[in-house]
Scaffold this motif. Structure first.
Motif: not given
Length: 121
Positions: A88-93, A82-84
């Protein structure tokens, strides 16, 4: 790569702890089996029943400990997954925001260029 080594160290530690617990379990199980063989050779029915109950209880405790370790390991890996996924979602945003800003800048430059062409410059 760092996550890989962290997982490896965690697994090695878990196996070492489980190994020590399993060694204690096997030692206690062997003692009980020896006592059970002695009781059977003596024909002591009450002692046999008591020792068999102890053996069964010991097996259930070991299985419960193994299940608890398994559940803890699964929970840890799920938290890490979940942390990964969150990273990943933060980096994509961040990537999407940067791409949008760049596109807006290009659009603005194109509008400026078009305005200059219209004005004959």
């Amino acid at each position: 790569m760092q996550l890989f080594w962290c997982i490896n160290l965690f697994c090695l530690h878990a196996f070492a702890m489980a190994g020590a617990r399993t060694d204690q379990y096997m030692e206690r199980q062997n003692i009980l089996r020896g006592q059970l063989l002695q009781a059977k050779s003596e024909g002591d029915v009450a002692k046999i029943a008591n020792l068999e109950a102890q053996c069964n209880s010991l097996q259930e405790q070991e299985l419960a400990a193994m299940r608890a370790e398994h559940a803890a390991t699964n929970a840890k890996f799920e938290r890490e997954r979940q942390e990964r996924e969150e990273r990943r979602a933060e980096a994509e945003a961040r990537h999407n925001a940067a791409t949008l800003a760049l596109s807006q800048k290009r659009l603005m430059n194109m509008q400026i260029g078009l305005a200059l062409l219209r004005n004959g410059r």
